[in-house]
Design an enzyme around this catalytic site. Structure first.
Site, PDB file in Angstrom:
ATOM      1  N   ARG A 125      42.035  33.481  34.391  1.00  0.00           N
ATOM      2  CA  ARG A 125      43.326  33.889  33.849  1.00  0.00           C
ATOM      3  C   ARG A 125      44.276  32.702  33.825  1.00  0.00           C
ATOM      4  O   ARG A 125      44.144  31.758  34.607  1.00  0.00           O
ATOM      5  CB  ARG A 125      43.897  35.077  34.598  1.00  0.00           C
ATOM      6  CG  ARG A 125      44.011  34.955  36.105  1.00  0.00           C
ATOM      7  CD  ARG A 125      44.478  36.281  36.681  1.00  0.00           C
ATOM      8  NE  ARG A 125      44.816  36.179  38.079  1.00  0.00           N
ATOM      9  CZ  ARG A 125      45.303  37.188  38.795  1.00  0.00           C
ATOM     10  NH1 ARG A 125      45.508  38.363  38.226  1.00  0.00           N
ATOM     11  NH2 ARG A 125      45.603  37.034  40.070  1.00  0.00           N
ATOM     12  N   ASP A 162      54.471  41.743  45.573  1.00  0.00           N
ATOM     13  CA  ASP A 162      53.533  40.635  45.368  1.00  0.00           C
ATOM     14  C   ASP A 162      52.880  40.699  43.994  1.00  0.00           C
ATOM     15  O   ASP A 162      52.138  39.786  43.618  1.00  0.00           O
ATOM     16  CB  ASP A 162      52.465  40.613  46.461  1.00  0.00           C
ATOM     17  CG  ASP A 162      51.705  41.929  46.560  1.00  0.00           C
ATOM     18  OD1 ASP A 162      52.340  42.943  46.888  1.00  0.00           O
ATOM     19  OD2 ASP A 162      50.483  41.949  46.302  1.00  0.00           O
ATOM     20  N   ASP A 197      48.555  40.834  37.427  1.00  0.00           N
ATOM     21  CA  ASP A 197      47.652  41.593  38.292  1.00  0.00           C
ATOM     22  C   ASP A 197      47.328  42.971  37.708  1.00  0.00           C
ATOM     23  O   ASP A 197      47.938  43.974  38.065  1.00  0.00           O
ATOM     24  CB  ASP A 197      48.211  41.721  39.713  1.00  0.00           C
ATOM     25  CG  ASP A 197      48.129  40.404  40.461  1.00  0.00           C
ATOM     26  OD1 ASP A 197      47.276  39.581  40.116  1.00  0.00           O
ATOM     27  OD2 ASP A 197      48.928  40.196  41.396  1.00  0.00           O
TER      28      ASP A 197
END
EC number: 2.7.7.-
Length: 519
Positions: free
Chosen positions: A195, A270, A280
């Site tokens: 990524r 996070d 994410d």
């Protein structure tokens, strides 16, 4: 174009901050550092499954043609100028302070300078153990990797701020996972996604040094972030001005998620990008039937903290955590709190403007705000398919008046038969909407074009992803390739084989309706 194995990588984050250079990947606390060196753990047999040609072209990366470059994507080869590391950060998870977290299965290889001079961090997700893996194995399975690879690129083409995905490789290894944390672990094929983002810094990156009272590290990280990613912000109030822009970007991201019906599923601090990117991809989902209380994450039950309709409020809560983290760098908190309290106004200004775009309206008035709220309430009450409903709204003839005709027009978006009162509710809403459209200052064609630009026709529904994953696990990639092509053109009718509601069989099937954080 340059190859992955021959590039001269930059390592400016590593050079700027204190880190643990030992290379020890034993899980442990790492006070005083912002990263730890972590070499990828080699895999059995890395094979390239997918490659983003468009992203590679933008970055100036040559598609791998020999095993050495594929080995870079699989973590089996580290170029001489790379400095692989796992970032150290903390976070609030489901509203509770979790302490040190960090990159438990992600390893940043280095920074790639593109032909336009921009730098991009290249990161392998699923590349093995790091000091932040805790009790996990640092690996990723094909199921979760396919989801991250496809959705990263899908969000990009939808126009939603996001991290990107360059490649997907299978590893030849079998990974054991308990998909629903219900005591039924099973082996699954392993995979790794590369990524890409300008930065993977998160709100939790700032919470970590703040929690440890490492004020010097915190100050250095804030200054570095502003200098590098917000260089236009200068002056004595730059921390406040920076926080204000982070707030703006975060509000914009929430509005964009709502525009396309995206539910992240794990909005822990996070998982909040300091650049306002979607980051994410775990148990995410697009909405099928419109439900503000829908969460795709089994771990989020029964509280549904991260449900679709709560995402904007959670973003505000998370911004409050970021504000608390940077507060020690300011002489007082009054001005910081004042900036934080602008969030509601910023969000709703952006939200109503976005909804006006979806509805083909000119600048929204206060009366329009009520109409917009009625659209949301009606879609939720009637369980309408969000994507299909807005496409049908765009195609609604101007002169349609009869209730039977109106209800019949929207029939393809129904997941059930409507009751008499529900039919009237829909009819009344559409009549009021048509009256408002006639008062538009822009022509009908312009309004429809505005709707077309704001309402995707193709979305990566979970059941489609699930089917593609099942095929890949059998060695077939037909559906995967079709989805990879369709996601690049989400606003056209070129891929209408996927323009359909979620089938009944998928409403309760594992992996199609809800997923766990391990997904």
């Amino acid at each position: 174009m340059q190859t992955l194995s021959n590039k001269e990588y930059k390592n400016e984050f590593v050079q700027a901050f204190p880190g643990d250079d030992s290379g020890n990947v034993k899980p442990r606390q790492t006070p005083g550092v912002l990263y730890s060196k972590a070499l990828p753990t080699p895999v059995k047999k890395p094979e390239l499954l997918a490659w983003s040609d468009e992203l590679a072209q933008e970055l100036g990366i040559e598609k791998p043609t020999d095993q050495k470059d594929i080995d870079v994507l699989g973590g089996n080869h580290v170029a001489p100028s790379m400095y692989p590391y796992a970032a150290c950060y903390a976070g609030h998870q489901f509203g509770n302070w979790a302490g040190q977290l960090g990159d438990g299965r992600a390893i940043t290889l280095g920074e790639w300078e593109a032909p336009d001079g921009k730098s991009w961090e290249l990161q392998l997700k699923g590349a093995g153990l790091t000091p932040y893996s805790r009790r996990a194995d640092g690996r990723a399975v094909l199921r979760s990797s396919v989801r991250e690879y496809l959705m990263s690129e899908a969000m990009h083409y939808l126009g939603v701020p996001t991290t990107r995905a360059l490649s997907l490789v299978s590893t030849g290894d079998q990974i054991i996972r308990d998909m629903f944390y219900n005591g039924n672990p099973a082996y699954e094929p392993g995979a790794i996604v590369m990524r890409v983002a300008p930065s993977f810094l998160r709100f939790g990156s700032f919470e970590m040094p703040a929690a440890r009272k490492e004020t010097e590290n915190l100050q250095q990280l804030v200054n570095w972030t502003i200098d590098r990613y917000y260089p236009h912000i200068t002056g004595e109030n730059r921390i406040l001005d920076w926080f204000k822009e982070v707030l703006e970007r975060t509000a914009h991201l929430m509005v964009e998620w709502m525009r396309v019906g995206f539910v992240h599923g794990v909005m822990n601090t996070d998982n909040m990008s300091i650049l306002g990117l979607t980051i994410d991809y775990g148990p995410y989902s697009f909405l099928d039937d419109y439900d503000p209380d829908f969460t795709p994450n089994t771990t989020d039950l029964p509280g549904r903290r991260y449900a679709f309709g709560k995402q904007a409020n959670i973003a505000y809560w998370n911004l409050g955590c970021l504000a608390s983290a940077i507060a020690p760098l300011l002489p007082g908190t009054q001005e910081l709190v004042a900036v934080l309290e602008t969030y509601e106004e910023v969000f709703y200004r952006k939200y109503y403007a976005m909804m006006a775009g979806k509805l083909g309206l000119d600048a929204p008035t206060e009366a329009d705000q009520d109409l917009i709220r009625r659209f949301s309430e009606t879609m939720a009450t009637l369980n309408l398919d969000m994507t299909i409903f807005f496409q049908l709204l765009m195609e609604l003839p101007e002169d349609v008046q009869e209730q039977q005709t109106v209800v019949g027009h929207f029939q393809p978006s129904f997941y059930r038969e409507l009751e008499t009162g529900e039919r009237e509710l829909l009819h009344t809403l559409i009549k009021d909407y048509q009256l408002r459209r006639k008062a538009n200052s822009m022509a009908q064609e312009e309004a429809v074009q505005k709707m077309r630009e704001n309402n995707p026709r193709f979305i990566l529904r979970n059941y489609l992803l699930h089917q593609a994953i099942e095929e890949l696990e059998k060695g077939q990639n037909t559906l995967f390739l079709k989805l990879q092509a369709a996601l690049k053109d989400p606003y056209s009718s070129q891929h209408d084989e996927f323009f359909a509601k979620r089938p009944d069989w998928a409403s309760q099937k594992a992996g199609c309706s809800m997923l766990s954080c391990s997904s």
